[in-house]
Scaffold this active site. Structure first.
Site, PDB file in Angstrom:
ATOM      1  N   HIS A  20       0.833  -1.209   0.000  1.00  0.00           N
ATOM      2  CA  HIS A  20       0.000   0.000   0.000  1.00  0.00           C
ATOM      3  C   HIS A  20       0.871   1.263   0.000  1.00  0.00           C
ATOM      4  O   HIS A  20       0.584   2.218  -0.720  1.00  0.00           O
ATOM      5  CB  HIS A  20      -0.891   0.044   1.250  1.00  0.00           C
ATOM      6  CG  HIS A  20      -1.954  -1.007   1.311  1.00  0.00           C
ATOM      7  ND1 HIS A  20      -2.133  -1.806   2.402  1.00  0.00           N
ATOM      8  CD2 HIS A  20      -2.905  -1.381   0.429  1.00  0.00           C
ATOM      9  CE1 HIS A  20      -3.159  -2.627   2.206  1.00  0.00           C
ATOM     10  NE2 HIS A  20      -3.639  -2.396   1.003  1.00  0.00           N
ATOM     11  N   LYS A  44     -15.771  -6.807   5.876  1.00  0.00           N
ATOM     12  CA  LYS A  44     -14.521  -7.558   5.837  1.00  0.00           C
ATOM     13  C   LYS A  44     -14.081  -7.970   7.247  1.00  0.00           C
ATOM     14  O   LYS A  44     -13.047  -8.615   7.405  1.00  0.00           O
ATOM     15  CB  LYS A  44     -13.420  -6.692   5.207  1.00  0.00           C
ATOM     16  CG  LYS A  44     -13.084  -7.065   3.766  1.00  0.00           C
ATOM     17  CD  LYS A  44     -11.847  -6.329   3.277  1.00  0.00           C
ATOM     18  CE  LYS A  44     -11.061  -7.140   2.274  1.00  0.00           C
ATOM     19  NZ  LYS A  44      -9.881  -6.426   1.760  1.00  0.00           N
ATOM     20  N   ARG A  99      -1.780  -6.492  -8.298  1.00  0.00           N
ATOM     21  CA  ARG A  99      -0.736  -7.499  -8.057  1.00  0.00           C
ATOM     22  C   ARG A  99      -0.843  -8.582  -9.120  1.00  0.00           C
ATOM     23  O   ARG A  99      -1.225  -8.309 -10.238  1.00  0.00           O
ATOM     24  CB  ARG A  99      -0.880  -8.069  -6.643  1.00  0.00           C
ATOM     25  CG  ARG A  99      -0.614  -7.055  -5.558  1.00  0.00           C
ATOM     26  CD  ARG A  99      -1.066  -7.549  -4.223  1.00  0.00           C
ATOM     27  NE  ARG A  99      -2.507  -7.790  -4.236  1.00  0.00           N
ATOM     28  CZ  ARG A  99      -3.181  -8.378  -3.286  1.00  0.00           C
ATOM     29  NH1 ARG A  99      -2.551  -8.821  -2.225  1.00  0.00           N
ATOM     30  NH2 ARG A  99      -4.476  -8.527  -3.373  1.00  0.00           N
ATOM     31  N   SER A 137      -2.884  -7.897   3.329  1.00  0.00           N
ATOM     32  CA  SER A 137      -3.126  -7.567   4.733  1.00  0.00           C
ATOM     33  C   SER A 137      -3.517  -8.817   5.517  1.00  0.00           C
ATOM     34  O   SER A 137      -3.130  -9.003   6.664  1.00  0.00           O
ATOM     35  CB  SER A 137      -4.243  -6.528   4.836  1.00  0.00           C
ATOM     36  OG  SER A 137      -3.850  -5.356   4.185  1.00  0.00           O
TER      37      SER A 137
HETATM   38  N1  COA Z   1       0.571  -4.603  -2.749  1.00  0.00           N
HETATM   39  C1  COA Z   1       0.295  -5.566  -1.890  1.00  0.00           C
HETATM   40  N2  COA Z   1      -0.937  -5.860  -1.438  1.00  0.00           N
HETATM   41  C2  COA Z   1      -1.962  -5.133  -1.880  1.00  0.00           C
HETATM   42  C3  COA Z   1      -1.749  -4.094  -2.782  1.00  0.00           C
HETATM   43  C4  COA Z   1      -0.416  -3.836  -3.223  1.00  0.00           C
HETATM   44  N3  COA Z   1      -0.117  -2.892  -4.079  1.00  0.00           N
HETATM   45  N4  COA Z   1      -2.938  -3.546  -3.070  1.00  0.00           N
HETATM   46  C5  COA Z   1      -3.874  -4.229  -2.378  1.00  0.00           C
HETATM   47  N5  COA Z   1      -3.288  -5.183  -1.647  1.00  0.00           N
HETATM   48  C6  COA Z   1      -3.978  -6.161  -0.814  1.00  0.00           C
HETATM   49  C7  COA Z   1      -4.443  -5.693   0.509  1.00  0.00           C
HETATM   50  O1  COA Z   1      -3.481  -5.918   1.481  1.00  0.00           O
HETATM   51  C8  COA Z   1      -5.724  -6.466   0.719  1.00  0.00           C
HETATM   52  O2  COA Z   1      -5.474  -7.724   1.256  1.00  0.00           O
HETATM   53  P1  COA Z   1      -6.615  -8.561   2.048  1.00  0.00           P
HETATM   54  O3  COA Z   1      -7.755  -8.785   1.082  1.00  0.00           O
HETATM   55  O4  COA Z   1      -5.877  -9.780   2.462  1.00  0.00           O
HETATM   56  O5  COA Z   1      -7.049  -7.697   3.200  1.00  0.00           O
HETATM   57  C9  COA Z   1      -6.262  -6.646  -0.672  1.00  0.00           C
HETATM   58  O6  COA Z   1      -5.156  -6.511  -1.524  1.00  0.00           O
HETATM   59  C10 COA Z   1      -7.282  -5.625  -1.088  1.00  0.00           C
HETATM   60  O7  COA Z   1      -7.287  -4.573  -0.158  1.00  0.00           O
HETATM   61  P2  COA Z   1      -7.439  -3.054  -0.385  1.00  0.00           P
HETATM   62  O8  COA Z   1      -6.526  -2.547  -1.462  1.00  0.00           O
HETATM   63  O9  COA Z   1      -7.332  -2.398   0.944  1.00  0.00           O
HETATM   64  O10 COA Z   1      -8.855  -2.920  -0.982  1.00  0.00           O
HETATM   65  P3  COA Z   1     -10.186  -3.582  -0.519  1.00  0.00           P
HETATM   66  O11 COA Z   1     -10.512  -4.601  -1.545  1.00  0.00           O
HETATM   67  O12 COA Z   1     -10.156  -4.009   0.883  1.00  0.00           O
HETATM   68  O13 COA Z   1     -11.125  -2.306  -0.580  1.00  0.00           O
HETATM   69  C11 COA Z   1     -12.567  -0.742  -1.774  1.00  0.00           C
HETATM   70  C12 COA Z   1     -11.774  -2.020  -1.752  1.00  0.00           C
HETATM   71  C13 COA Z   1     -12.509   0.081  -0.498  1.00  0.00           C
HETATM   72  C14 COA Z   1     -11.982   0.075  -2.900  1.00  0.00           C
HETATM   73  C15 COA Z   1     -14.011  -1.180  -2.087  1.00  0.00           C
HETATM   74  O14 COA Z   1     -14.462  -2.030  -1.056  1.00  0.00           O
HETATM   75  C16 COA Z   1     -14.932   0.003  -2.243  1.00  0.00           C
HETATM   76  O15 COA Z   1     -14.915   0.685  -3.248  1.00  0.00           O
HETATM   77  N6  COA Z   1     -15.797   0.219  -1.231  1.00  0.00           N
HETATM   78  C17 COA Z   1     -16.766   1.302  -1.244  1.00  0.00           C
HETATM   79  C18 COA Z   1     -18.165   0.818  -1.591  1.00  0.00           C
HETATM   80  C19 COA Z   1     -18.386   0.843  -3.076  1.00  0.00           C
HETATM   81  O16 COA Z   1     -18.298   1.868  -3.738  1.00  0.00           O
HETATM   82  N7  COA Z   1     -18.718  -0.326  -3.611  1.00  0.00           N
HETATM   83  C20 COA Z   1     -18.951  -0.501  -5.016  1.00  0.00           C
HETATM   84  C21 COA Z   1     -17.689  -0.930  -5.699  1.00  0.00           C
HETATM   85  S1  COA Z   1     -18.000  -1.310  -7.384  1.00  0.00           S
END
Ligand code: COA
Length: 181
Positions: A20, A44, A99, A137
């Protein structure tokens, strides 16, 4: 009309990892101002509260060596629809890290749904750096919960907070965590 380019990097950040941090820094260099959106994402079942996650992200931005770039990054707590926030705050681009192939389908789905709801906001994907391809994460939490060493995947501040939460690691680290956040 302002020509300032505003980026929004949304995520759960439960907790923030080196992956991140890399995307935050690189994303901030592409725009005039980067908002890091810490989403509640209660579905989550996060380990840390939104306020704790926000404090962790802020601490990592404070620690960035490039202070000029860090000064253009702000961290906000968010809930609700991503594109609604983007619209209200005049966001031009949503930044996401990509990724290995496993992220592709999920990210494409989110990007196209967001684009159909808000065609003026583009999603830009940054390829995760080679050494961050397999960080998540979830695994960082699992390693810490089992008393393992996750120092290759996240910072010492985050590790201290994880050990404090799980009651793993040594006492010095736990003390540091309660001070840090
Ligand atoms: N390098 C390493 N790991 C990474 C990374 C990177 N560059 N980017 C993401 N990750 C990992 C995270 O650690 C996380 O791991 P986990 O699933 O084991 O916890 C995973 O990839 C994804 O996490 P994150 O990037 O924090 O995104 P998320 O999927 O948890 O959150 C939102 C996504 C917040 C963007 C999405 O839920 C959202 O838009 N919510 C708002 C509601 C909405 O509008 N919904 C409609 C969407 S169409």
């Amino acid at each position: 009309m302002s020509s300032e380019k505003i980026g929004l990097y949304p995520g759960t950040f439960d907790p923030i990892t080196n992956g991140h941090i890399d995307i935050i820094y690189r994303g901030a260099r592409l725009v005039d101002r980067l908002i890091v959106g810490v989403f509640n994402n209660a579905g989550k079942g996060p380990l840390f509260t939104p306020v704790e996650r926000q404090a962790m992200v802020e601490a990592e931005i404070t620690a960035l060596p490039d202070r000029k770039t860090a000064a253009r990054i702000e961290v906000r707590l968010m809930d609700g629809l991503l594109v609604a926030y983007a619209r209200t705050h005049k966001v031009n681009v949503i930044v996401r890290g990509l990724r290995a192939v496993s992220d592709f389908e999920y990210e494409m789905q989110m990007a196209s749904l967001n684009r159909s709801m808000e065609p003026d906001v583009e999603t830009v994907f940054l390829a995760a750096s080679e050494n961050h391809q397999f960080i998540s994460s979830r695994f960082v939490k699992e390693i810490a919960a089992l008393g393992g060493d996750s120092s290759a995947f996240t910072t010492s501040r985050v590790i201290a907070a994880l050990h404090a939460r799980f009651g793993t690691g040594d006492k010095v680290e736990s003390g540091a965590a309660s001070k840090a956040y």
